[in-house]
Write a protein that holds these residues in place. Structure first.
Motif, PDB file in Angstrom:
ATOM      1  N   UNK A  57       0.715  -1.286   0.035  1.00  0.00           N
ATOM      2  CA  UNK A  57       0.022  -0.051  -0.085  1.00  0.00           C
ATOM      3  C   UNK A  57       0.972   1.394  -0.007  1.00  0.00           C
ATOM      4  N   UNK A  58       1.957   1.091   0.248  1.00  0.00           N
ATOM      5  CA  UNK A  58       3.196   2.392   0.267  1.00  0.00           C
ATOM      6  C   UNK A  58       3.415   2.864  -1.053  1.00  0.00           C
ATOM      7  N   UNK A  59       3.735   3.872  -1.203  1.00  0.00           N
ATOM      8  CA  UNK A  59       4.131   4.878  -2.309  1.00  0.00           C
ATOM      9  C   UNK A  59       5.452   4.296  -2.710  1.00  0.00           C
ATOM     10  N   UNK A  60       5.289   4.241  -4.169  1.00  0.00           N
ATOM     11  CA  UNK A  60       6.655   4.084  -4.909  1.00  0.00           C
ATOM     12  C   UNK A  60       6.604   5.189  -6.156  1.00  0.00           C
ATOM     13  N   UNK A  75       4.019   7.626 -10.181  1.00  0.00           N
ATOM     14  CA  UNK A  75       3.772   7.257  -8.718  1.00  0.00           C
ATOM     15  C   UNK A  75       2.964   6.141  -8.737  1.00  0.00           C
ATOM     16  N   UNK A  76       3.205   4.995  -8.021  1.00  0.00           N
ATOM     17  CA  UNK A  76       2.749   3.857  -7.975  1.00  0.00           C
ATOM     18  C   UNK A  76       2.569   3.381  -6.596  1.00  0.00           C
ATOM     19  N   UNK A  77       1.913   2.061  -6.454  1.00  0.00           N
ATOM     20  CA  UNK A  77       1.764   1.345  -4.984  1.00  0.00           C
ATOM     21  C   UNK A  77       2.608  -0.091  -5.147  1.00  0.00           C
ATOM     22  N   UNK A  78       3.199  -0.142  -3.912  1.00  0.00           N
ATOM     23  CA  UNK A  78       3.909  -1.154  -3.280  1.00  0.00           C
ATOM     24  C   UNK A  78       2.907  -2.423  -2.942  1.00  0.00           C
ATOM     25  N   UNK A  87       9.969  -7.808  -4.663  1.00  0.00           N
ATOM     26  CA  UNK A  87       9.363  -6.427  -4.472  1.00  0.00           C
ATOM     27  C   UNK A  87       8.490  -6.292  -5.753  1.00  0.00           C
ATOM     28  N   UNK A  88       7.295  -5.995  -5.411  1.00  0.00           N
ATOM     29  CA  UNK A  88       6.255  -5.950  -6.546  1.00  0.00           C
ATOM     30  C   UNK A  88       5.546  -4.534  -6.176  1.00  0.00           C
ATOM     31  N   UNK A  89       5.299  -4.054  -7.318  1.00  0.00           N
ATOM     32  CA  UNK A  89       4.940  -2.620  -7.375  1.00  0.00           C
ATOM     33  C   UNK A  89       4.033  -2.316  -8.765  1.00  0.00           C
ATOM     34  N   UNK A  90       3.126  -1.416  -8.635  1.00  0.00           N
ATOM     35  CA  UNK A  90       2.248  -1.277  -9.908  1.00  0.00           C
ATOM     36  C   UNK A  90       1.949   0.150 -10.072  1.00  0.00           C
ATOM     37  N   UNK A  91       1.910   0.710 -11.136  1.00  0.00           N
ATOM     38  CA  UNK A  91       1.602   1.972 -11.632  1.00  0.00           C
ATOM     39  C   UNK A  91       0.046   2.215 -12.016  1.00  0.00           C
ATOM     40  N   UNK A  92      -0.652   1.024 -11.751  1.00  0.00           N
ATOM     41  CA  UNK A  92      -1.764   0.801 -11.899  1.00  0.00           C
ATOM     42  C   UNK A  92      -2.879   1.398 -10.988  1.00  0.00           C
ATOM     43  N   UNK A  93      -1.821   1.711  -9.682  1.00  0.00           N
ATOM     44  CA  UNK A  93      -2.872   1.712  -8.484  1.00  0.00           C
ATOM     45  C   UNK A  93      -1.910   3.044  -7.675  1.00  0.00           C
ATOM     46  N   UNK A  95      -0.894   5.001  -4.024  1.00  0.00           N
ATOM     47  CA  UNK A  95      -0.602   4.918  -2.625  1.00  0.00           C
ATOM     48  C   UNK A  95      -1.861   4.379  -2.024  1.00  0.00           C
ATOM     49  N   UNK A  96      -1.775   3.386  -0.908  1.00  0.00           N
ATOM     50  CA  UNK A  96      -2.988   2.962  -0.247  1.00  0.00           C
ATOM     51  C   UNK A  96      -3.898   2.188  -1.440  1.00  0.00           C
ATOM     52  N   UNK A  97      -3.533   1.476  -2.158  1.00  0.00           N
ATOM     53  CA  UNK A  97      -4.146   0.575  -3.033  1.00  0.00           C
ATOM     54  C   UNK A  97      -5.192   1.463  -3.894  1.00  0.00           C
ATOM     55  N   UNK A  98      -5.421   2.754  -3.900  1.00  0.00           N
ATOM     56  CA  UNK A  98      -6.248   3.506  -4.628  1.00  0.00           C
ATOM     57  C   UNK A  98      -5.906   3.469  -5.966  1.00  0.00           C
ATOM     58  N   UNK A  99      -7.466   3.192  -6.812  1.00  0.00           N
ATOM     59  CA  UNK A  99      -6.970   3.456  -8.314  1.00  0.00           C
ATOM     60  C   UNK A  99      -6.756   4.458  -8.771  1.00  0.00           C
ATOM     61  N   UNK A 100      -5.798   4.625  -9.995  1.00  0.00           N
ATOM     62  CA  UNK A 100      -5.467   5.700 -10.521  1.00  0.00           C
ATOM     63  C   UNK A 100      -6.263   5.971 -11.497  1.00  0.00           C
ATOM     64  N   UNK A 101      -6.313   7.492 -11.825  1.00  0.00           N
ATOM     65  CA  UNK A 101      -7.205   8.176 -12.861  1.00  0.00           C
ATOM     66  C   UNK A 101      -6.571   7.697 -14.251  1.00  0.00           C
ATOM     67  N   UNK A 102      -7.526   7.534 -15.090  1.00  0.00           N
ATOM     68  CA  UNK A 102      -6.854   7.443 -16.653  1.00  0.00           C
ATOM     69  C   UNK A 102      -5.861   8.423 -16.748  1.00  0.00           C
ATOM     70  N   UNK A 103      -4.937   7.776 -17.801  1.00  0.00           N
ATOM     71  CA  UNK A 103      -4.111   8.887 -18.348  1.00  0.00           C
ATOM     72  C   UNK A 103      -2.777   8.377 -18.353  1.00  0.00           C
ATOM     73  N   UNK A 104      -2.452   7.017 -17.795  1.00  0.00           N
ATOM     74  CA  UNK A 104      -1.091   6.393 -17.794  1.00  0.00           C
ATOM     75  C   UNK A 104      -1.174   5.595 -19.083  1.00  0.00           C
ATOM     76  N   UNK A 105      -0.093   5.897 -19.999  1.00  0.00           N
ATOM     77  CA  UNK A 105      -0.072   5.317 -21.227  1.00  0.00           C
ATOM     78  C   UNK A 105      -0.565   3.834 -21.316  1.00  0.00           C
TER      79      UNK A 105
END
Length: 161
Positions: A57-60, A75-78, A87-93, A95-105
């Motif tokens: 849930x942390x910020x990457x 910005x992504x989510x650990x 280590x697994x992180x995503x740009x799809x979420x 911090x805090x597992x919050x969904x990201x707004x559209x716009x990431x390519x």
């Protein structure tokens, strides 16, 4: 026992190499912001800042800088932290597992696996994509070359070069 995502050849990109540094040093380079800024972007690009909250849930967060000085924040989510191993992180979420707004390519999930291999480390970086188009975009951006160059830079940093 943790289940890891399996690689889908049509959707995922994989960089796998053995490097001659200890797994603990590779882990430290991936999880210490002061070190990440020294190797994360393949030259002539650079990383101007990095923040990591190393917990699920942390910020990457990184900011990559082009040779012309243009900055690209990411910005992504650990998702998973297994010390000295995974280590697994995503740009799809965010911090805090919050969904990201559209716009990431092409949002993706990065799976970094670090395993002991003799005196070195078996390093596997997998970029997981939602669809073949996103995979293709990432591949055409130079995933293998860029992530490979960044790994070479990581090794230089941990060896003190």
């Amino acid at each position: 026992m943790t289940a890891y995502p399996s690689v889908h050849p049509d959707l995922d990109l994989v960089l796998e190499r053995t490097v001659d540094v200890a797994p603990e040093l590779v882990w430290k380079a991936w999880t210490t912001p002061e070190l990440v800024v020294r190797w994360f972007a393949p030259r002539p690009w650079s990383t101007s800042s990095c923040e990591i909250d190393l917990q699920p849930g942390g910020r990457f967060h990184t900011v990559m800088r082009s040779p012309e000085g243009e900055e690209f924040p990411n910005t992504g989510c650990v998702l998973l932290v297994e010390e000295n191993s995974t280590l697994i992180f995503t740009s799809g979420l965010g911090p805090g597992f919050r969904p990201r707004a559209a716009g990431d390519d092409f949002p993706f999930t990065a799976v970094i696996r670090i395993e002991s291999a003799g005196d070195g480390t078996r390093y596997t970086a997998t970029a997981i994509h939602a669809d073949a188009s996103a995979r293709k975009s990432h591949e055409e951006m130079g995933f293998v070359e860029g992530w490979g160059a960044a790994l070479d830079q990581l090794v230089e940093v941990v060896k003190g070069r």
